[in-house]
Structures are given as C-alpha cells and as structure tokens.
Write a protein that holds these residues in place. Structure first.
Motif, PDB file in Angstrom:
ATOM      1  N   THR A 261     -38.349   5.012  32.659  1.00 46.66           N
ATOM      2  CA  THR A 261     -37.006   5.083  31.832  1.00 46.66           C
ATOM      3  C   THR A 261     -36.789   6.325  31.073  1.00 46.66           C
ATOM      4  N   GLU A 262     -37.778   6.971  30.684  1.00 46.20           N
ATOM      5  CA  GLU A 262     -37.161   8.322  30.046  1.00 46.20           C
ATOM      6  C   GLU A 262     -36.733   9.206  30.777  1.00 46.20           C
ATOM      7  N   CYS A 263     -37.094   9.234  32.057  1.00 47.93           N
ATOM      8  CA  CYS A 263     -36.705  10.379  33.146  1.00 47.93           C
ATOM      9  C   CYS A 263     -35.362   9.882  33.536  1.00 47.93           C
ATOM     10  N   TYR A 264     -35.276   8.492  33.926  1.00 52.76           N
ATOM     11  CA  TYR A 264     -34.062   7.920  34.417  1.00 52.76           C
ATOM     12  C   TYR A 264     -32.878   8.307  33.340  1.00 52.76           C
ATOM     13  N   SER A 265     -33.109   7.910  32.070  1.00 48.26           N
ATOM     14  CA  SER A 265     -32.062   8.454  31.102  1.00 48.26           C
ATOM     15  C   SER A 265     -31.917   9.689  30.921  1.00 48.26           C
ATOM     16  N   ASP A 266     -32.996  10.506  30.910  1.00 49.60           N
ATOM     17  CA  ASP A 266     -32.475  12.073  30.861  1.00 49.60           C
ATOM     18  C   ASP A 266     -31.647  12.562  32.226  1.00 49.60           C
ATOM     19  N   GLU A 267     -31.915  11.971  33.145  1.00 46.71           N
ATOM     20  CA  GLU A 267     -31.228  12.382  34.425  1.00 46.71           C
ATOM     21  C   GLU A 267     -29.834  11.571  34.476  1.00 46.71           C
ATOM     22  N   TYR A 268     -29.752  10.489  34.388  1.00 47.88           N
ATOM     23  CA  TYR A 268     -28.605   9.518  34.898  1.00 47.88           C
ATOM     24  C   TYR A 268     -27.796   8.846  33.722  1.00 47.88           C
ATOM     25  N   SER A 269     -28.524   8.687  32.627  1.00 47.58           N
ATOM     26  CA  SER A 269     -27.716   7.886  31.534  1.00 47.58           C
ATOM     27  C   SER A 269     -26.714   8.645  30.778  1.00 47.58           C
ATOM     28  N   SER A 270     -25.848   8.024  30.320  1.00 46.82           N
ATOM     29  CA  SER A 270     -24.846   8.833  29.554  1.00 46.82           C
ATOM     30  C   SER A 270     -25.235   9.210  28.042  1.00 46.82           C
ATOM     31  N   LYS A 271     -24.859  10.239  27.768  1.00 43.31           N
ATOM     32  CA  LYS A 271     -24.902  11.008  26.221  1.00 43.31           C
ATOM     33  C   LYS A 271     -23.947  10.475  25.416  1.00 43.31           C
ATOM     34  N   CYS A 272     -24.208  10.112  24.259  1.00 41.66           N
ATOM     35  CA  CYS A 272     -23.334   9.760  23.210  1.00 41.66           C
ATOM     36  C   CYS A 272     -22.438  10.846  23.095  1.00 41.66           C
ATOM     37  N   PHE A 273     -21.089  10.700  22.913  1.00 42.45           N
ATOM     38  CA  PHE A 273     -20.171  11.539  22.404  1.00 42.45           C
ATOM     39  C   PHE A 273     -20.254  12.044  20.980  1.00 42.45           C
ATOM     40  N   HIS A 274     -21.032  11.339  20.478  1.00 42.81           N
ATOM     41  CA  HIS A 274     -20.920  11.624  18.601  1.00 42.81           C
ATOM     42  C   HIS A 274     -22.227  12.403  18.529  1.00 42.81           C
ATOM     43  N   CYS A 275     -23.407  11.644  18.787  1.00 47.62           N
ATOM     44  CA  CYS A 275     -24.882  12.375  18.301  1.00 47.62           C
ATOM     45  C   CYS A 275     -25.429  13.056  19.564  1.00 47.62           C
ATOM     46  N   GLN A 276     -24.692  12.907  20.751  1.00 52.79           N
ATOM     47  CA  GLN A 276     -25.381  13.564  22.237  1.00 52.79           C
ATOM     48  C   GLN A 276     -26.618  13.278  22.631  1.00 52.79           C
ATOM     49  N   LYS A 277     -27.098  12.081  21.828  1.00 52.77           N
ATOM     50  CA  LYS A 277     -28.468  11.590  22.372  1.00 52.77           C
ATOM     51  C   LYS A 277     -28.075  10.580  23.481  1.00 52.77           C
ATOM     52  N   THR A 278     -29.290  10.297  24.301  1.00 54.25           N
ATOM     53  CA  THR A 278     -29.062   9.466  25.635  1.00 54.25           C
ATOM     54  C   THR A 278     -28.769   8.159  25.075  1.00 54.25           C
ATOM     55  N   ILE A 279     -27.896   7.406  25.707  1.00 50.43           N
ATOM     56  CA  ILE A 279     -27.960   5.973  25.606  1.00 50.43           C
ATOM     57  C   ILE A 279     -28.899   5.242  26.597  1.00 50.43           C
ATOM     58  N   MET A 280     -29.665   4.671  26.054  1.00 52.47           N
ATOM     59  CA  MET A 280     -31.008   4.334  27.068  1.00 52.47           C
ATOM     60  C   MET A 280     -30.306   2.966  27.547  1.00 52.47           C
TER      61      MET A 280
ATOM     62  N   GLY B 199     -29.825  -0.393  29.179  1.00 48.47           N
ATOM     63  CA  GLY B 199     -30.047  -1.903  28.425  1.00 48.47           C
ATOM     64  C   GLY B 199     -29.396  -1.885  26.985  1.00 48.47           C
ATOM     65  N   SER B 200     -29.133  -0.789  26.408  1.00 44.43           N
ATOM     66  CA  SER B 200     -28.535  -0.799  25.062  1.00 44.43           C
ATOM     67  C   SER B 200     -26.997  -0.745  25.134  1.00 44.43           C
ATOM     68  N   ARG B 201     -26.451  -1.276  24.221  1.00 42.68           N
ATOM     69  CA  ARG B 201     -25.150  -1.483  23.869  1.00 42.68           C
ATOM     70  C   ARG B 201     -24.335  -0.171  23.802  1.00 42.68           C
ATOM     71  N   LYS B 202     -23.198  -0.092  24.553  1.00 46.82           N
ATOM     72  CA  LYS B 202     -22.532   1.317  24.418  1.00 46.82           C
ATOM     73  C   LYS B 202     -21.068   1.064  24.442  1.00 46.82           C
ATOM     74  N   ILE B 203     -20.162   1.969  24.026  1.00 45.16           N
ATOM     75  CA  ILE B 203     -18.786   1.692  23.781  1.00 45.16           C
ATOM     76  C   ILE B 203     -18.185   2.944  24.792  1.00 45.16           C
TER      77      ILE B 203
ATOM     78  N   TRP C 224     -20.281   6.061  23.823  1.00 45.85           N
ATOM     79  CA  TRP C 224     -20.577   6.117  22.391  1.00 45.85           C
ATOM     80  C   TRP C 224     -21.894   5.057  22.292  1.00 45.85           C
ATOM     81  N   HIS C 225     -22.736   5.333  21.493  1.00 52.86           N
ATOM     82  CA  HIS C 225     -23.606   4.106  20.975  1.00 52.86           C
ATOM     83  C   HIS C 225     -22.820   3.392  20.135  1.00 52.86           C
ATOM     84  N   GLU C 226     -22.925   2.026  20.169  1.00 53.21           N
ATOM     85  CA  GLU C 226     -22.300   1.281  19.421  1.00 53.21           C
ATOM     86  C   GLU C 226     -22.114   1.495  17.864  1.00 53.21           C
ATOM     87  N   SER C 227     -23.440   2.079  17.348  1.00 51.09           N
ATOM     88  CA  SER C 227     -23.751   2.391  16.132  1.00 51.09           C
ATOM     89  C   SER C 227     -23.026   3.770  15.535  1.00 51.09           C
TER      90      SER C 227
END
Length: 279
Positions: A91-110, A112-116, A123-126
């Motif tokens: 899951t870590e490699c998949y997130s680094d390679e393919y998951s979206s990054k949050c426009f605000h904090c620039q961290k990976t949106i894992m 299964g987690s909720r996003k906007i 964006w992370h919902e938070s």
C-alpha cells in the motif's frame, strides 16, 4: 491409510513409507503430483511443489517467499496490497506511485480514505476547510479567492462589498458612484426612484437624479424662451441678475443680434445691443 492409497494413482509405485498427496480422492507420490499439478510461480517460474505454500491471486500463483512488492520487495504475505498493470504493490508503494496528493498538505491520500475533488485537484477531507473559520467545507457552497477557499459567510465578512444604500452584500455586478458600491437595483433617482444604471444622470448634493427630475427640481428657465436650461452636453448659458438665457437665446430684444460676448444694455426686462439701446 486405506488400501486405495497404497499405490500412486499415476506411476503405480507403492506409497508405503513415502509421502503422498491427495487430489480428487486419488493418491499421488510427490514426484508425480508436482509434475502433474504444481502451479508455476509467477515470480521465479518454478513449480510450487506440494510441500510449499501456494499463494494465489486472480488465477496467478506464487511461492510464499516470492509473494513480494514489485517495487520495494517487501513480503506481501498477510499484508494489504494493491495490483497495478499486473504488478503487486504494498500500500505504501502504491500510494507513492499512483495515489493522489492533497492539494493543501501535499501528502498522499491513502487508498480507501475519503477525499474531496475540487477544480481538478484532490484534498484530504480534513484539509478541505474554510481558510478563515477552518470549518470543513464538504459539499457546502464556497467561494475561491487567491487559491484559498472560503465558506460564503466568511467570504462576505472578509471581502464582499456592501451596498451603500441597503448595506447588504453585493454578490455580483453592482455600480460604483462617488467611490461607493451600490446594487444596480439600489442605484436609483433620488426623485422618481427610477433605476439609473446605464442611464444619464446628474448629481446634486451627493444624490443622483435622472435628467427629468433634476430639470424639474433644479434647472433654471430661459428668460427668453421659457424652456429649462439643463446644461447637458456642455450647452452654454448666460446668467445676469438672477436671470438666465440659453446661449442661442441671449439676443437683442429689438434687432435679435446675438449678445454673447458683447456689451449690452437693459431696459426693464429687455436686453439690448448698444445700437438699439442708444436709439
């Protein structure tokens, strides 16, 4: 072991004192079983022998030691993983390679987690909150300014113009008069209340008037033609002893010659050129 399992079902060699494997109630020696039924490992291409654990995913098979992340090579046994283009990734490699990054904090949106999703960004919902009050925006109406998002009440408090007349927020359009914002529907003639947006008007004592109301209330009448002198369009007029004339009406009462820019004489209510006044 029953008598049915005394010989290998394929090579017919005795199974007494030997390991064997069952398949569909038939017994096979290890060698025959592996040659007939062992699945090839997706990673090393070697058969997965009957004494090895066979890990399967969507019709493919791996040795337990070969079941690894295609990027970091960490074991995926009893761990969550994701598949991408037939490759297995932790899951870590998949997130680094393919998951979206949050426009605000620039961290990976894992996964299964909720996003906007908003304006092409994730964006992370938070993290998707009002820049001013920090409350979650979710699906609420919002306004964006300088790449920052605001809930409508906070935006109005911080940035919106308020109408000089009714004091309410101007959400779109509007008129500027004497450096003050107005709603178009609030910018009306001080006399008849007709909307003045896009119309000609005249200011008097800080209030706007339509031409008709200004003329009725404030314009002078020409002493010659008795019509209103509005001074619109830069028209010239002459004033003398509380009387006014249109420029084209300021003529000698006897010979009708223009007196504009000329000396003149008065006789009762008449204005006369020097020649007629001296006769």
């Amino acid at each position: 072991m029953t008598s049915n399992h005394t010989d290998c079902h394929y090579c017919l060699q005795s199974l007494r004192g030997r390991k064997y494997a069952l398949r569909e109630e038939n017994a096979y020696c290890v060698t025959c079983y592996d040659s007939l039924f062992a699945n090839p490992c997706e990673e090393c291409k070697q058969p997965i022998e009957c004494d090895s654990k066979d890990l399967a995913y969507k019709g493919r098979h791996w040795h337990e030691g070969c079941f690894k992340c295609a990027k970091c090579s960490h074991s995926l046994v009893e761990k969550p993983f994701a598949a991408k283009d037939e490759l297995l990734l932790c899951t870590e490699c998949y997130s680094d390679e393919y998951s979206s990054k949050c426009f605000h904090c620039q961290k990976t949106i894992m996964p299964g987690s909720r996003k906007i999703e908003f304006k092409g960004s994730s964006w992370h919902e938070s993290c998707f909150v009002c820049q001013y009050c920090r409350q979650p925006l979710g699906t609420k109406p919002l306004i964006t300014k300088d790449n920052e998002n605001y809930c409508v009440p906070c935006f109005e408090k911080q940035f919106a113009h308020h109408c000089y007349s009714c004091k309410k927020v101007i959400t779109s359009g509007g008129v500027t008069y004497r450096d003050q914002p107005w709603h178009k529907e609030c910018f009306v003639c001080a006399g008849c209340k007709t909307q003045l947006s896009g119309q000609r008007f005249i200011s008097k004592d800080e209030y706007p008037y339509c031409v008709d109301c200004f003329s009725k209330l404030y314009a002078k009448k020409c002493a010659a033609c008795k019509k209103l002198i509005t001074a619109l369009g830069g028209a010239k007029f002459i004033s003398f002893e509380e009387r006014q004339w249109h420029g084209e009406c300021f003529n000698c009462a006897k010979c009708s010659v223009s007196l504009v820019g000329q000396g003149f004489l008065t006789r009762q209510d008449d204005v006369l050129c020097h020649e007629c006044g001296s006769a």
